[in-house]
Design an enzyme around this catalytic site. Structure first.
Site, short mmCIF file in Angstrom:
data_model
loop_
_atom_site.label_atom_id
_atom_site.label_comp_id
_atom_site.label_asym_id
_atom_site.label_seq_id
_atom_site.Cartn_x
_atom_site.Cartn_y
_atom_site.Cartn_z
N GLY A 1 21.42 5.25 17.26
CA GLY A 1 20.46 5.09 16.10
C GLY A 1 19.82 6.53 15.82
O GLY A 1 19.83 6.89 14.88
N TYR B 1 14.64 -0.10 32.91
CA TYR B 1 14.97 0.91 31.95
C TYR B 1 13.85 1.81 32.06
O TYR B 1 14.08 3.11 32.27
CB TYR B 1 14.99 0.13 30.64
CG TYR B 1 14.89 1.30 29.49
CD1 TYR B 1 15.93 2.12 29.25
CD2 TYR B 1 13.84 1.27 28.47
CE1 TYR B 1 15.80 2.91 28.02
CE2 TYR B 1 13.72 2.06 27.51
CZ TYR B 1 14.69 2.92 27.41
OH TYR B 1 14.43 3.88 26.20
P1 NAI Z 1 21.13 3.71 21.11
O1 NAI Z 1 21.27 2.56 22.21
O2 NAI Z 1 21.07 3.56 19.60
O3 NAI Z 1 21.85 5.05 21.52
C1 NAI Z 1 22.15 5.67 22.92
C2 NAI Z 1 23.47 6.02 22.85
O4 NAI Z 1 23.73 6.16 24.08
C3 NAI Z 1 24.70 4.84 22.34
O5 NAI Z 1 25.34 5.54 21.24
C4 NAI Z 1 25.62 4.79 23.40
O6 NAI Z 1 26.74 4.51 23.26
C5 NAI Z 1 25.12 6.08 24.47
N1 NAI Z 1 25.31 5.43 25.95
C6 NAI Z 1 25.27 4.46 26.46
N2 NAI Z 1 25.66 4.62 27.48
C7 NAI Z 1 26.30 5.72 27.80
C8 NAI Z 1 26.95 6.44 28.71
N3 NAI Z 1 27.33 5.65 30.19
N4 NAI Z 1 27.71 7.67 28.48
C9 NAI Z 1 27.37 8.15 27.58
N5 NAI Z 1 26.91 7.67 26.46
C10 NAI Z 1 26.28 6.50 26.71
O7 NAI Z 1 19.39 4.64 21.46
P2 NAI Z 1 18.43 5.35 20.29
O8 NAI Z 1 17.47 4.45 19.97
O9 NAI Z 1 19.33 6.12 19.59
O10 NAI Z 1 17.73 6.30 21.44
C11 NAI Z 1 18.30 7.37 22.14
C12 NAI Z 1 17.61 7.71 23.26
O11 NAI Z 1 16.07 7.68 22.85
C13 NAI Z 1 17.80 6.62 24.20
O12 NAI Z 1 17.93 7.66 25.46
C14 NAI Z 1 16.72 5.98 24.19
O13 NAI Z 1 16.44 5.59 25.74
C15 NAI Z 1 15.36 6.57 23.78
N6 NAI Z 1 14.41 6.06 23.21
C16 NAI Z 1 14.37 5.51 21.93
C17 NAI Z 1 13.52 5.11 21.44
C18 NAI Z 1 13.35 4.55 20.10
O14 NAI Z 1 12.63 4.09 19.42
N7 NAI Z 1 14.64 4.46 19.32
C19 NAI Z 1 12.20 4.94 21.99
C20 NAI Z 1 12.25 5.58 23.48
C21 NAI Z 1 13.19 6.11 23.93
C1 15L Z 2 12.63 2.18 23.90
O1 15L Z 2 12.49 2.84 24.70
C2 15L Z 2 13.85 1.73 23.18
O2 15L Z 2 14.87 2.61 23.14
C3 15L Z 2 13.90 1.37 21.84
O3 15L Z 2 14.84 0.66 21.39
C4 15L Z 2 12.47 0.67 21.40
O4 15L Z 2 12.58 -0.78 22.04
C5 15L Z 2 11.18 1.53 21.70
O5 15L Z 2 11.35 1.67 23.09
C6 15L Z 2 10.13 0.67 21.49
O6 15L Z 2 9.38 0.47 22.48
O7 15L Z 2 9.78 0.06 20.53
#
Ligand code: NAI
Ligand code: 15L
Length: 285
Positions: free
Chosen positions: A31, A155
């Site tokens: 995302g 997580y």
């Molecule tokens: P997302 O789940 O949409 O994207 C994560 C990406 O990591 C996915 O495209 C997935 O294919 C890839 N991935 C998963 N396992 C993998 C592996 N073994 N090797 C390579 N790639 C792998 O998450 P989003 O929302 O884009 O978040 C990005 C980062 O920010 C994540 O690390 C998430 O934990 C962190 N985050 C996001 C938040 C949010 O509000 N969107 C809040 C807090 C942290």
């Molecule tokens: C995260 O760490 C997750 O990656 C995201 O999908 C949301 O759940 C976010 O926290 C949140 O707390 O809203």
């Protein structure tokens, strides 16, 4: 007194001396990754765009190198970081899941990434940490980055491990990291909790720029949220970044408050980590 980052331009193109030659972006198909992929072009001459095999879509732009890779594969991650000056590490499992899944992508994955950074001479990493490192604080508490960690699941625990990995690799090898404890980076604040935790893509982009180019960050932890009317996090410890968000979740208030409110005792309304505090256990693996 002018801080080091007052001089960083907030809009427009970066000065040439504020660009890397090659930047690695992991999690590019996720995302946040999709939303910022085109924006990181301003940070580097070449952007190596990575995610799991088979999930990246679209053609590579002229400045991009497409490099599918499973973060759990140590040799592949070593090769992935070759010739990179900096890494924006978004890849990994991003929600609460059984430990075995978290172990591969987030724990082995972050170890592999930092080892690859050490072996390849990478100097700066931005680590996508999470508010779930401190998810068991209550929503009526305000915390800063020095507050004791209270992960709300496997997580959150993996993100806590990632932050410790960042500290270790700074103390031992001088690799600098900004760990962004991201709140909720989505197009909109979707519920009452996100009224406090929401962060816009624009604010995230501005913070990313500061995290990549501010000198002397060592290992800095910063909470990633917009200038929401009410927040739970105090970013004084990250003042070196000079980050001042511009957006606010207020514009979503009417829509959010039109939905039924959870009971005041519902963990979703009690804890900063919301539903993550009650997701699991996962008994049948
Ligand atoms: P997302 O789940 O949409 O994207 C994560 C990406 O990591 C996915 O495209 C997935 O294919 C890839 N991935 C998963 N396992 C993998 C592996 N073994 N090797 C390579 N790639 C792998 O998450 P989003 O929302 O884009 O978040 C990005 C980062 O920010 C994540 O690390 C998430 O934990 C962190 N985050 C996001 C938040 C949010 O509000 N969107 C809040 C807090 C942290
Ligand atoms: C995260 O760490 C997750 O990656 C995201 O999908 C949301 O759940 C976010 O926290 C949140 O707390 O809203």
């Amino acid at each position: 007194m002018e801080s080091q980052t007052d001089a960083l331009p907030l809009q427009g193109t970066l000065e040439p001396e504020l660009r890397f030659d090659r930047l690695l972006l992991t999690g590019a198909a996720g995302g946040i990754g999709k939303a910022i992929r085109h924006r990181v072009a301003e940070f580097a001459e070449h952007v190596r765009v990575s995610d799991l095999p088979g999930v990246l879509s679209g053609d590579a732009a002229p400045h991009e190198e497409i490099a599918p890779c499973d973060l759990a594969d140590r040799q592949a991650v070593d090769a992935l970081a070759a010739d990179c000056d900096a890494i924006v590490h978004l890849g990994g499992v991003s929600v609460e899941r059984p430990f075995e899944e978290i172990l591969e992508a987030n724990i082995k994955g972050v170890f592999n990434l930092y080892e690859a950074a050490r072996l390849n001479g990478v100097k700066r990493i931005v680590f996508a940490s999470s508010n779930h490192v401190t998810g068991f604080y209550r929503q009526d508490e305000r915390i800063d980055a020095s507050a004791r960690k209270r992960p709300d699941g496997y997580y959150g625990l993996s993100k806590s491990f990632g932050e410790d990995m960042a500290q270790l690799y700074f103390d031992r090898y001088g690799i600098e990291t900004v760990s962004i404890r991201i709140g909720s980076v989505f197009p909109e604040a979707k519920d009452r909790r996100m009224m406090a935790s929401w962060m816009s893509y624009d604010d995230f982009h501005d913070l990313l720029r500061r995290a990549l180019f501010t000198p002397g960050v060592g290992h800095t932890i910063v909470f990633g949220m917009s200038a929401n009317a009410h927040t739970w996090w105090d970013n004084r410890d990250a003042s070196v970044l000079g980050f001042e968000p511009r957006d606010s979740s207020e514009r979503f208030r009417d829509k959010v408050e039109a939905t039924p409110a959870p009971a005041p005792t519902d963990p979703v309304a009690v804890y900063q980590g919301g539903v993550f505090t009650v997701t699991g256990p996962f008994d049948s693996v």
